[in-house]
Motif scaffolding. Structure first.
Motif, mmCIF file in Angstrom:
data_model
loop_
_atom_site.group_PDB
_atom_site.id
_atom_site.type_symbol
_atom_site.label_atom_id
_atom_site.label_comp_id
_atom_site.label_asym_id
_atom_site.label_seq_id
_atom_site.Cartn_x
_atom_site.Cartn_y
_atom_site.Cartn_z
ATOM 1 N N GLY A 56 0.907 -1.337 -0.049
ATOM 2 C CA GLY A 56 0.026 -0.063 0.087
ATOM 3 C C GLY A 56 1.030 1.194 0.138
ATOM 4 O O GLY A 56 2.157 1.116 0.411
ATOM 5 N N ASP A 57 0.260 2.563 -0.336
ATOM 6 C CA ASP A 57 1.017 3.463 -0.297
ATOM 7 C C ASP A 57 1.622 4.176 1.021
ATOM 8 O O ASP A 57 2.740 4.626 1.039
ATOM 9 C CB ASP A 57 0.411 4.763 -1.141
ATOM 10 N N GLY A 58 0.796 3.832 1.937
ATOM 11 C CA GLY A 58 1.204 4.153 3.408
ATOM 12 C C GLY A 58 2.279 3.272 3.771
ATOM 13 O O GLY A 58 3.246 3.561 4.311
ATOM 14 N N SER A 59 2.005 2.083 3.580
ATOM 15 C CA SER A 59 3.230 1.271 3.995
ATOM 16 C C SER A 59 4.539 1.396 3.278
ATOM 17 O O SER A 59 5.692 1.269 3.704
ATOM 18 C CB SER A 59 2.903 -0.350 3.634
ATOM 19 N N ILE A 64 2.847 -1.081 -6.162
ATOM 20 C CA ILE A 64 2.437 -0.055 -5.216
ATOM 21 C C ILE A 64 1.106 0.234 -5.492
ATOM 22 O O ILE A 64 0.767 0.883 -6.379
ATOM 23 C CB ILE A 64 3.318 1.290 -5.198
ATOM 24 N N VAL A 65 0.104 -0.045 -4.450
ATOM 25 C CA VAL A 65 -1.278 0.373 -4.598
ATOM 26 C C VAL A 65 -1.571 1.420 -4.115
ATOM 27 O O VAL A 65 -1.741 1.487 -2.601
ATOM 28 C CB VAL A 65 -2.165 -1.175 -4.216
ATOM 29 N N ASP A 66 -1.785 2.618 -4.759
ATOM 30 C CA ASP A 66 -2.097 3.757 -3.945
ATOM 31 C C ASP A 66 -3.518 4.349 -3.965
ATOM 32 O O ASP A 66 -4.280 4.287 -5.022
ATOM 33 C CB ASP A 66 -1.521 4.893 -5.312
ATOM 34 N N ASN A 67 -3.897 4.579 -2.902
ATOM 35 C CA ASN A 67 -5.448 4.807 -2.787
ATOM 36 C C ASN A 67 -5.307 6.098 -1.581
ATOM 37 O O ASN A 67 -6.318 6.374 -0.856
ATOM 38 C CB ASN A 67 -6.272 3.842 -2.088
ATOM 39 N N HIS A 68 -4.243 6.767 -1.697
ATOM 40 C CA HIS A 68 -3.763 8.182 -0.975
ATOM 41 C C HIS A 68 -4.282 8.040 0.641
ATOM 42 O O HIS A 68 -4.771 8.829 1.180
ATOM 43 C CB HIS A 68 -4.972 9.247 -1.479
ATOM 44 N N GLY A 69 -3.378 6.964 1.238
ATOM 45 C CA GLY A 69 -3.493 6.661 2.562
ATOM 46 C C GLY A 69 -3.956 5.501 3.206
ATOM 47 O O GLY A 69 -3.742 4.839 2.211
ATOM 48 N N TYR A 70 -4.338 5.547 4.449
ATOM 49 C CA TYR A 70 -4.701 4.349 5.270
ATOM 50 C C TYR A 70 -6.268 3.797 5.003
ATOM 51 O O TYR A 70 -6.756 4.027 5.984
ATOM 52 C CB TYR A 70 -4.266 4.563 6.672
ATOM 53 N N SER A 71 -6.303 3.229 3.746
ATOM 54 C CA SER A 71 -7.770 2.713 3.400
ATOM 55 C C SER A 71 -8.323 2.010 4.438
ATOM 56 O O SER A 71 -9.547 2.028 4.829
ATOM 57 C CB SER A 71 -7.896 2.682 1.928
ATOM 58 N N SER A 72 -7.626 0.911 4.698
ATOM 59 C CA SER A 72 -8.094 -0.057 5.651
ATOM 60 C C SER A 72 -8.409 0.643 6.819
ATOM 61 O O SER A 72 -9.742 0.270 7.509
ATOM 62 C CB SER A 72 -6.897 -1.135 6.021
#
Ligand SMILES: Cc1ncc(C[n+]2csc(CCOP(=O)(O)OP(=O)(O)O)c2C)c(N)n1
Ligand SMILES: [Mg+2]
Length: 621
Positions: free
Chosen positions: A464-467, A489-497
């Motif tokens: 993830g982008d955050g990690s 790198i899977v970008d969803n602009h932050g901590y989506s989980s």
């Protein structure tokens, strides 16, 4: 022979071997390190003086290098690992997270943090912690609770018993985890008369112990009496190389199998007895069978809350547990009948004792049908086509691109749960999601360890982008070692989980988006993408030396994956995903505590739902 304590230790480590089933392997694949005062002239000198003893790998972050060692150890089924050497102070404490990860996941890693002068001549030395109440404490005390064995080598001759104890714990399948030998910097450089016997080639036998015969007989009785037994395969099945024995037992008896994160891949995804992932991140197939199971046979599992859906997965009032585990800590859980022993030997023994017995045909057929129904659900989720892509479709694209023996690596965020449900695993070592510690930052560093352990396999790191932003620097180490990783790198602009978790608990995704602070508020979740932070992940990865490809659509992602396969060195593919198109949960629950009183109405509603859900929580005592 006259050697410094550090020289003696390095020679000793190079001479350690393990043997299981007659196969001998060198225990240490090398030594990772970052030098500073506290190891540069002690262990550093020993490695420099005899470079052929242990391959030295220069790392970028001490946390990362411990992850690499842990990833390597897991890929080697705990029969090999790496040592990690650091300077004193921050270099040493940077290893605490890595040590905790290794210990929680029961993976062997040897940590050699530098420590303050035993002589106390330079007192305090740079980076020394001074406690007014404890002269003998250093920052390395922080490594004690996260280590399965800890010693501080105060005198050079003490290296002999300390190193032997360290090996005893590292090779023990029941005890293993992080082992720390804190090494004062002056002691590392002091010479002593090292006994020859200490340096001889030493082979540690890894036994396949069988449980007590009385316990086996009891277990056989429970299984024969069960109508709806379920076997839960944990990491121990894979580490013990028991997947063949498991498969034979299932085919013989018809007992279906649910898998934990570490146990995923114990059966191939399309095996008739495979129900797939169990628990919070489980499939409806496994969770439905679990709900009604009258006997649960846990093999090599530590029964984390994710596996048990916070003790709501097993709803049959009379359910009983039989636990096969090398560690009695785990074998005793859920008031289970403890079969303390090696997974493979025990499964073989159980199969022998169950000769002629099987579940009834309807139960066997129901498992197979659930397997098929679940696979249709996977196909549905893989096939979602829109822009930006759904995360499930990204997983599908990577699964389609990967060969059966390739490895997918992940650790934290929304991806591990989705992978647990959706990844079609075709090889016992093809799925490597670190979910004991679920540590953001493990992905690339751990992936490098996997690649070092299995250079013949393609390694797909999904991060993830955050990690990625938390710890990506071991990408540089992959470039240095010319080891190829395909990092998606899977970008969803932050901590989506955590954003979804927060929304489900009434707190609106607070603090989980990467966006500018506006009107005094930071990161409340919303569909407005105009104020996302302008982080360029592709440029970032490229700057670390990886070939980088950006993919905006699924077709571009598929093309990028093909291009990546043809590359020699590390590749980073950046793909933006739909933040709100998530894979649903399947008949499970996770206990996350909600405020008992609150001014916020949505929190009060979440608390009410929480109290109702908690009523289903069992104690299994
Ligand atoms: C070191 C660490 N810090 C915090 C957490 C808690 N946490 C779990 S997932 C997550 C967000 C991960 O973000 P990202 O990697 O972008 O994945 P996403 O949730 O967006 O899929 C956080 C903060 C953690 N697991 N590890
Ligand atoms: Mg994210």
């Amino acid at each position: 022979m006259r050697l410094t304590a550090a020289q003696a230790l390095v020679r000793f480590l190079a001479a350690q071997y393990v043997e299981r089933d007659g196969v001998e392997q060198r225990f240490f694949g090398g030594c990772f390190g970052i030098f500073g005062h506290g190891n540069v002239a002690g262990i550093g000198e020993a490695l420099y003086e005899s470079p052929d003893l242990l391959t030295y790998y220069q790392a970028r972050s001490e946390q990362g290098m411990v992850h690499t060692a842990a990833g390597y150890a897991r890929m080697k089924n705990r029969l090999r690992t790496m040592a990690c050497t650091t300077s004193i102070g921050p270099g040493a404490t940077n290893m605490v997270t890595g040590a905790a990860l290794a210990t929680v996941n029961r993976l062997p890693v040897l940590l050699l943090p530098g420590d303050v002068f035993a002589s106390r001549r330079p007192d305090p030395v740079l980076q020394q912690l001074e406690l007014p109440w404890a002269g003998d404490a250093s920052v390395n005390e922080t490594l004690r609770p996260v280590s399965r064995y800890f010693d501080r080598i105060w005198r050079p001759e003490q290296v002999v018993p300390a190193a032997l104890q360290a090996m005893r714990v590292l090779v023990s399948q029941a005890e293993t985890g992080a082992v720390t030998l804190a090494f004062p910097q002056d002691v590392q450089t002091e010479a002593f008369d090292c006994p020859d016997g200490f340096l001889r080639r030493r082979v540690w036998h890894v036994p396949r112990t069988l449980p007590d015969e009385g316990a086996i007989e009891q277990a056989l009785g429970l299984i024969r009496a069960a109508k709806r037994p379920l076997l839960v395969a944990g990491g121990g099945v894979v580490y013990s190389e028991a997947t063949g024995a498991l498969r034979r037992l299932c085919e013989q008896t018809g007992i279906p199998v649910g898998e934990t994160q570490a146990g995923k891949g114990s059966l191939p995804y399309d095996h008739a007895s495979a129900l797939g992932a169990l628990g919070v991140t489980g499939t409806f197939a496994a969770n439905r069978v679990a709900a009604e199971a009258d006997l649960v046979i846990g093999v090599g599992t530590r029964w984390s809350d994710f596996t048990t859906a916070s003790k709501t997965a097993f709803r049959n009032r009379d359910v009983r547990f039989v636990n096969v585990n090398v560690a009695d800590l785990d074998a005793a859980k859920h008031a289970g009948l403890a079969l303390v022993g090696d997974a493979r030997a025990t499964l073989e023994r159980l199969a022998e004792g169950l000769a002629g017995w099987s579940v009834d045909d309807a139960y066997r057929a129901a498992a197979e049908q659930l397997n098929n129904e679940w696979d249709s659900e996977v196909s549905r989720l893989y096939a979602i086509e829109h822009e930006p892509p759904a995360q499930s479709a990204v997983i599908g694209a990577v699964n389609d691109a990967a060969s059966p023996q390739d490895v997918v690596v992940c650790a934290a965020g929304s991806m591990p749960g989705d992978l647990h449900k959706l990844w079609r695993t075709r090889d016992p070592k093809g799925y490597h999601v670190e979910y004991g510690y679920s540590c953001m930052g493990y992905e690339i560093a751990g992936g490098l360890g996997v690649k070092l352990a299995a250079p013949e396999r393609e390694v797909y790191v999904l991060v993830g982008d955050g990690s990625y932003l938390m710890l990506s620097s071991e990408l540089v180490t992959a470039v240095q070692e010319r080891r190829k990783l395909i990092v998606v790198i899977v970008d969803n602009h932050g901590y989506s989980s955590i954003g979804s978790l927060s929304r489900s608990l009434g707190t609106d995704g607070f603090g989980t988006l990467y966006r500018y602070r506006s009107n005094g508020s930071l990161g409340l979740d919303s569909e407005d993408s105009s104020d996302y932070l302008p982080v360029d992940l592709a440029a970032n990865a490229e700057s670390l030396g990886a070939k980088t490809i950006s993919a905006a659509t699924l077709d571009e992602l598929r093309a990028a994956l093909e291009e990546a396969k043809a590359e020699e060195g590390p590749v980073a593919i950046v793909v933006e995903v739909d933040r709100y198109e998530s894979v649903p949960g399947y008949e499970s629950w996770w206990d996350v505590a909600v405020a008992e009183v609150s001014d916020v109405a949505s929190v009060r509603e979440a608390r009410a739902r929480y109290e109702t859900a908690r009523e289903d929580e069992r104690r299994h005592v």
